[in-house]
Scaffold this motif. Structure first.
Motif, PDB file in Angstrom:
ATOM      1  N   THR A  63       0.798  -1.235   0.035  1.00 50.91           N
ATOM      2  CA  THR A  63       0.047   0.024  -0.017  1.00 50.91           C
ATOM      3  C   THR A  63       0.779   1.359   0.029  1.00 50.91           C
ATOM      4  OG1 THR A  63      -1.855   1.304   1.070  1.00 50.91           O
ATOM      5  CG2 THR A  63      -0.182   0.002   2.670  1.00 50.91           C
ATOM      6  N   GLY A  64       0.349   2.245  -0.359  1.00 52.67           N
ATOM      7  CA  GLY A  64       0.886   3.721  -0.413  1.00 52.67           C
ATOM      8  C   GLY A  64       0.463   4.498   0.592  1.00 52.67           C
ATOM      9  N   ASN A  65      -0.534   4.037   1.223  1.00 50.35           N
ATOM     10  CA  ASN A  65      -1.040   4.773   2.210  1.00 50.35           C
ATOM     11  C   ASN A  65      -0.803   4.243   3.819  1.00 50.35           C
ATOM     12  OD1 ASN A  65      -3.224   5.651   4.125  1.00 50.35           O
ATOM     13  ND2 ASN A  65      -4.692   5.674   2.540  1.00 50.35           N
ATOM     14  N   LYS A  68      -3.400   3.525   6.333  1.00 50.31           N
ATOM     15  CA  LYS A  68      -4.184   1.986   6.170  1.00 50.31           C
ATOM     16  C   LYS A  68      -3.211   0.985   6.824  1.00 50.31           C
ATOM     17  CE  LYS A  68      -5.621   1.028   1.936  1.00 50.31           C
ATOM     18  NZ  LYS A  68      -6.164   0.975   0.608  1.00 50.31           N
ATOM     19  N   ALA A 122     -10.825  -0.165  -0.790  1.00 47.35           N
ATOM     20  CA  ALA A 122     -11.842   0.174  -0.116  1.00 47.35           C
ATOM     21  C   ALA A 122     -12.524   1.389  -0.966  1.00 47.35           C
ATOM     22  CB  ALA A 122     -11.547   0.695   1.360  1.00 47.35           C
ATOM     23  N   PHE A 200     -12.163  10.050   3.855  1.00 44.83           N
ATOM     24  CA  PHE A 200     -13.460  10.594   4.174  1.00 44.83           C
ATOM     25  C   PHE A 200     -13.618  10.563   5.732  1.00 44.83           C
ATOM     26  CE2 PHE A 200     -13.709   9.392  -0.479  1.00 44.83           C
ATOM     27  CZ  PHE A 200     -13.738  10.480  -1.070  1.00 44.83           C
ATOM     28  N   ASP A 201     -12.909   9.952   6.419  1.00 42.27           N
ATOM     29  CA  ASP A 201     -13.245   9.873   7.852  1.00 42.27           C
ATOM     30  C   ASP A 201     -13.929  11.184   8.380  1.00 42.27           C
ATOM     31  OD1 ASP A 201     -12.321   7.170   8.140  1.00 42.27           O
ATOM     32  OD2 ASP A 201     -10.052   7.985   9.102  1.00 42.27           O
ATOM     33  N   LYS A 222     -11.430   3.152  15.898  1.00 43.85           N
ATOM     34  CA  LYS A 222     -11.765   3.024  14.470  1.00 43.85           C
ATOM     35  C   LYS A 222     -11.859   1.661  14.255  1.00 43.85           C
ATOM     36  CE  LYS A 222     -10.990   4.148   9.687  1.00 43.85           C
ATOM     37  NZ  LYS A 222     -10.193   4.695   8.665  1.00 43.85           N
ATOM     38  N   ARG A 228     -12.326  -1.810   7.245  1.00 40.99           N
ATOM     39  CA  ARG A 228     -10.979  -2.428   6.794  1.00 40.99           C
ATOM     40  C   ARG A 228     -10.594  -3.668   8.061  1.00 40.99           C
ATOM     41  NH1 ARG A 228      -8.856   1.868   6.313  1.00 40.99           N
ATOM     42  NH2 ARG A 228      -9.121   1.585   4.386  1.00 40.99           N
TER      43      ARG A 228
END
Ligand code: ITT
Length: 241
Positions: A63-65, A68, A122, A200-201, A222, A228
């Protein structure tokens, strides 16, 4: 806390823990073996990878996030699975199905690294907008952002929405990915609330969470509700068996 290593041409972020050092050492050994011509056959690579990164103990998250990854490594730690973040650029196809997007990226990441890995895709599905942005969430977040979504929802009283997550796992032993899904229902708020999390949290309030948005929660909280975390728990129970 995380630290960063560049092994071969793959960037890996690891947690500052004994697990981190161990994964990195093993990764270096694997890369060395795999780059020797005589060791290049799939059979040998497969054997090395499963010896160094046994199923149920270690997994790479492509992942690049970083948000996450941070959410994922906390969930997987509940199952005693060590997680390393792989920054490898993968194909992200345009498709109406999040599962197809995740599967294609997992196949591509496996082809590029030869490591046992998960990819997660997601999307946010808003009912009054017929499921928009759904599989296009990444693009919509970059272009319209949370404020753009709030504008589209300006006069809307029906504010139900859900997040859907698909975790796809593949490894040298499992070239065809296996997928796990998670979903969380909630509503779109009238304005942004909270500074934590990502994407969008600040505009998503999950059902049953005392009207808090995801951005008003710590990562642990969360993870009690999120799409997730649900998909990852299903993956982890399967992976630990
Ligand atoms: P990858 O490198 O793993 O693909 P990404 O940020 O592109 O990371 P996704 O494609 O899975 O992630 O998600 C698409 C978008 O949906 C993402 O950019 C966010 O804006 C949003 N999103 C996904 N999960 C979210 C979550 O838990 N909270 C808020 N927004 C989320």
């Amino acid at each position: 806390m995380a630290f960063y290593k560049n092994v071969s041409n793959i960037s890996v972020y690891l947690l500052n823990s004994p697990f981190g050092n161990l994964i990195c050492l093993r990764l270096r050994i694997i890369m060395r073996y795999c780059s020797q011509d005589m060791m290049r056959t799939r059979e040998v690579q497969e054997r090395n990878v499963s010896a160094y990164f046994p199923k149920g103990k270690v997994v790479f998250f492509a992942t690049g996030n970083f948000h996450k990854f941070d959410e994922a490594r906390r969930v997987l730690a509940e199952f005693k699975i060590a997680t390393a973040m792989l920054r490898v650029k993968t194909i992200e196809i345009q498709d109406d199905s999040i599962e197809n997007i995740a599967k294609t990226s997992a196949i591509d990441a496996l082809r590029k690294t030869g490591l046992p890995l998960i990819v997660e895709d997601a999307g946010l599905f808003i009912e009054a907008l017929n499921g928009f942005p759904g599989p296009y969430s990444s693009y919509v977040y970059r272009t319209l952002g949370t404020r753009g979504i709030l504008k589209l929802m300006d006069k809307e009283s029906q504010r139900e929405a859900y997040f859907l997550s698909v975790v796809a796992f593949s490894s040298p032993k499992r070239l065809r990915p296996i997928c796990f899904q998670g979903k969380v229902e909630g509503t779109i708020t009238h304005k942004e609330r909270g500074k934590k999390g990502f994407g969008f949290d600040p505009i998503f309030e999950p059902l049953g969470a005392n009207e808090k948005t995801f951005a008003e929660m710590e990562a642990e909280q969360k993870n009690e509700y999120s799409h997730r975390a649900q998909a990852l728990r299903k993956f982890a129970s399967w992976y630990s068996k």
